[in-house]
Enzyme design. Sequence first.
Site, PDB file in Angstrom:
ATOM      1  N   ASP A  56       0.867  -1.193   0.000  1.00  0.00           N
ATOM      2  CA  ASP A  56       0.000   0.000   0.000  1.00  0.00           C
ATOM      3  C   ASP A  56       0.893   1.229   0.000  1.00  0.00           C
ATOM      4  O   ASP A  56       2.060   1.166   0.404  1.00  0.00           O
ATOM      5  CB  ASP A  56      -0.924   0.018   1.220  1.00  0.00           C
ATOM      6  CG  ASP A  56      -1.863   1.229   1.202  1.00  0.00           C
ATOM      7  OD1 ASP A  56      -2.553   1.430   0.182  1.00  0.00           O
ATOM      8  OD2 ASP A  56      -1.874   2.006   2.173  1.00  0.00           O
ATOM      9  N   SER A  57       0.319   2.354  -0.423  1.00  0.00           N
ATOM     10  CA  SER A  57       1.069   3.615  -0.370  1.00  0.00           C
ATOM     11  C   SER A  57       1.441   3.946   1.075  1.00  0.00           C
ATOM     12  O   SER A  57       2.404   4.667   1.310  1.00  0.00           O
ATOM     13  CB  SER A  57       0.218   4.739  -0.960  1.00  0.00           C
ATOM     14  OG  SER A  57      -0.992   4.833  -0.234  1.00  0.00           O
ATOM     15  N   CYS A  68      -4.285  -1.346  -2.303  1.00  0.00           N
ATOM     16  CA  CYS A  68      -4.442   0.097  -2.476  1.00  0.00           C
ATOM     17  C   CYS A  68      -5.220   0.297  -3.767  1.00  0.00           C
ATOM     18  O   CYS A  68      -4.821  -0.207  -4.824  1.00  0.00           O
ATOM     19  CB  CYS A  68      -3.055   0.734  -2.586  1.00  0.00           C
ATOM     20  SG  CYS A  68      -3.060   2.475  -2.998  1.00  0.00           S
ATOM     21  N   GLU A  86      -4.927  10.199   7.999  1.00  0.00           N
ATOM     22  CA  GLU A  86      -3.480  10.093   8.276  1.00  0.00           C
ATOM     23  C   GLU A  86      -3.060  11.033   9.402  1.00  0.00           C
ATOM     24  O   GLU A  86      -2.114  10.761  10.122  1.00  0.00           O
ATOM     25  CB  GLU A  86      -2.679  10.387   7.002  1.00  0.00           C
ATOM     26  CG  GLU A  86      -2.944   9.358   5.920  1.00  0.00           C
ATOM     27  CD  GLU A  86      -1.723   8.539   5.527  1.00  0.00           C
ATOM     28  OE1 GLU A  86      -0.612   9.081   5.579  1.00  0.00           O
ATOM     29  OE2 GLU A  86      -1.900   7.363   5.171  1.00  0.00           O
ATOM     30  N   CYS A 137     -11.349   3.097  -1.153  1.00  0.00           N
ATOM     31  CA  CYS A 137     -10.019   3.477  -0.671  1.00  0.00           C
ATOM     32  C   CYS A 137      -9.814   2.718   0.631  1.00  0.00           C
ATOM     33  O   CYS A 137     -10.710   2.695   1.484  1.00  0.00           O
ATOM     34  CB  CYS A 137      -9.941   4.982  -0.431  1.00  0.00           C
ATOM     35  SG  CYS A 137      -8.447   5.486   0.456  1.00  0.00           S
ATOM     36  N   HIS A 150      -8.219   3.305   3.152  1.00  0.00           N
ATOM     37  CA  HIS A 150      -8.208   4.114   4.380  1.00  0.00           C
ATOM     38  C   HIS A 150      -9.615   4.266   4.978  1.00  0.00           C
ATOM     39  O   HIS A 150      -9.766   4.446   6.180  1.00  0.00           O
ATOM     40  CB  HIS A 150      -7.705   5.528   4.092  1.00  0.00           C
ATOM     41  CG  HIS A 150      -6.226   5.672   4.061  1.00  0.00           C
ATOM     42  ND1 HIS A 150      -5.441   5.066   3.121  1.00  0.00           N
ATOM     43  CD2 HIS A 150      -5.393   6.378   4.869  1.00  0.00           C
ATOM     44  CE1 HIS A 150      -4.179   5.403   3.348  1.00  0.00           C
ATOM     45  NE2 HIS A 150      -4.123   6.189   4.394  1.00  0.00           N
TER      46      HIS A 150
HETATM   47  N1  DGL Z   1      -5.166   3.665   0.547  1.00  0.00           N
HETATM   48  C1  DGL Z   1      -5.103   4.198  -0.778  1.00  0.00           C
HETATM   49  C2  DGL Z   1      -6.244   3.642  -1.634  1.00  0.00           C
HETATM   50  O1  DGL Z   1      -6.825   2.612  -1.336  1.00  0.00           O
HETATM   51  C3  DGL Z   1      -5.127   5.703  -0.862  1.00  0.00           C
HETATM   52  C4  DGL Z   1      -4.115   6.414  -0.061  1.00  0.00           C
HETATM   53  C5  DGL Z   1      -3.288   7.347  -0.890  1.00  0.00           C
HETATM   54  O2  DGL Z   1      -3.817   8.292  -1.480  1.00  0.00           O
HETATM   55  O3  DGL Z   1      -2.070   7.112  -0.905  1.00  0.00           O
HETATM   56  O4  DGL Z   1      -6.563   4.228  -2.651  1.00  0.00           O
END
Ligand code: DGL
Length: 272
Positions: A9-10, A72, A157, A191, A193
């Site tokens: 993941d990022s 991600c 975050e 997403c 997150h």
């Molecule tokens: N967790 C990432 C996703 O599922 C997004 C986070 C980011 O923008 O780096 O898209």
Amino acid sequence: MPGPIGIFDSGYGGLTVFREIEARLPEYDYIYFGDNARAPYGVRSFDTIYKYTLECVRHLFKMDCRLVILACNTASAKALRTIQQQDLPHLAPGYRVLGVIRPTTELVGRITHSGHVGVLATPGTVQSESYVLEVHHFFPQIQVFQQACPMWVPLIENNEHESAGADYFVEKYVQELLMQSSHIDAVILGCTHYPLMWDKIRQAIPAHIHMLAQGQIVADRLADYLIRHPEMEVLCRKTGQRAFFTTETPEVFDTKAGIFYGKEVRSRHFEL
Ligand code: DGL
């Protein structure tokens, strides 16, 4: 030789997927890799997201991960197809990379009755139109309505997603999505997150609308994939080990990661 399953993941979001994968398939070894130093990806260009994702995937390959999950949406949307179709055949033919968008779209098509589906995601995922394309691939009759939520990842975050200020942005993006169609009966949290804001988002979305987070969906599909691909399954080691790498400083990562993972994390730094 068998190796761990790589989870990329990022940053932290993939941990919400990893916790479900781990609960479903605890016997396997896993390496979690968060590119926190360069997150968020969601606001970056196609080329940059592709370049960063491929670089991290190659590091996971070097750590003996024969199977890597892009946990991600942004990376799945902008990099997965090119990696699968252009890079893997000559870079690493015996390796596999899977994403999180396809399993989610396959399921939502079975859930919606109205045929109107909403997607809440990062600007990168929305611009890529990946959800629209994937849903249409399986269910051409379904209409997909997308809403970019650029403030949600930064709020999460920065650990401000429980604050009253977050309510404003939850309400705003949900309203903007629902204004696009009064027939939406299923909404994808596109997403990794967003499950951290599940309660707030759930409150803002009328109760009759289904809301889907990806963790369990991806975990179920991975279990299914391993059954259907015994040649990959034998390459996934089963000694129950976990390792976490971050491109940030481990102290910073470990402090926040627990919120996403649900338990304590001890990571190591990875120098890009
Ligand atoms: N967790 C990432 C996703 O599922 C997004 C986070 C980011 O923008 O780096 O898209």
